[in-house]
Design an enzyme around this catalytic site. Structure first.
Site, mmCIF file in Angstrom:
data_model
loop_
_atom_site.group_PDB
_atom_site.id
_atom_site.type_symbol
_atom_site.label_atom_id
_atom_site.label_comp_id
_atom_site.label_asym_id
_atom_site.label_seq_id
_atom_site.Cartn_x
_atom_site.Cartn_y
_atom_site.Cartn_z
ATOM 1 N N GLY A 1 0.697 -1.465 0.165
ATOM 2 C CA GLY A 1 -0.039 0.035 -0.065
ATOM 3 C C GLY A 1 0.752 1.256 -0.134
ATOM 4 O O GLY A 1 0.251 2.347 0.410
ATOM 5 N N THR A 2 1.905 1.618 -0.722
ATOM 6 C CA THR A 2 2.472 2.764 -0.948
ATOM 7 C C THR A 2 3.839 2.590 -1.532
ATOM 8 O O THR A 2 4.013 1.469 -1.862
ATOM 9 C CB THR A 2 2.894 3.075 0.733
#
Length: 208
Positions: A9-10
């Site tokens: 997620g990033t």
């Protein structure tokens, strides 16, 4: 299972430049397929010459940032001087290693400038620590970002060039990684300044 949480997620980036370091992240935070935030904070100021980025659990990353901020301030009060970037990374490595049986689900970059020059360290959830010599990327978008970094990084580049390279790598990651997006945040650390600022993504990324 831990590996899935670690990289989820990033996209974060760290670049060693001639007179300092550049740290960069995008702003999206996700919970599975759900976009939980479009303006997530992923860069944290630790001291006047050091900052950290987080990839993984936001709560774990925030807790680690607070611990480092407090420990660095205590060191400054007791020793009348700032902790080196090496010492900050060693402290965090020890904290993570002590929690290896109930680990923080986070991957961290610590970067800054001290008497030894510009430094960036990457740390995994179990306390593994690597000093990066040129550049580094973490998170779900890192495989895409690395392609741009490896192609365009030049030794001795200025921090201004580092910001442009980081922006290009982040935008490439945003085009292909659904967990990365919604703007960019940068941290530039040199002997003259500590600056955190934001930048919008280009129209090509928005329309991709």
């Amino acid at each position: 299972m831990m590996e899935d949480k670690q990289y989820k997620g990033t996209t974060t980036i760290g670049i060693i430049c001639d007179q300092g370091v550049v740290l960069a992240t995008e702003r999206r935070a996700t919970m599975g397929n759900f976009i939980a935030s479009r303006d997530a904070q992923k860069i944290y100021r630790i001291t006047d010459n050091a900052a950290m980025t987080i990839a993984g659990s936001v709560g774990d990353g925030q807790r680690l940032a607070r611990i480092l901020q407090v420990e660095a301030k205590l060191f400054e009060l007791r020793r009348h001087g700032s902790m080196s970037i090496n010492a900050l990374s060693m402290l965090l490595s020890n904290i993570l290693a002590e929690m290896r049986y109930a680990p923080y689900y986070v991957q961290v970059l610590i970067g800054g400038l001290d008497k030894a020059g510009p430094k960036i360290y990457s740390l995994d959830p179990l306390g593994g620590r690597i000093e990066e010599e040129k550049f580094v990327s973490t998170g779900s978008g890192s495989p895409i970002a690395y392609g741009v970094l490896e192609d365009r990084y030049k030794p001795g580049m200025s921090v201004e060039e580092g910001v442009e390279l980081a922006a290009r790598a982040l935008e490439s990651a945003m085009k292909r990684d659904s967990a990365s997006g919604n703007g960019m945040q940068f941290c530039v650390i040199t002997a003259e300044k500590f600056e955190i600022f934001e930048r919008e993504v280009s129209k090509q990324v928005i329309n991709a």
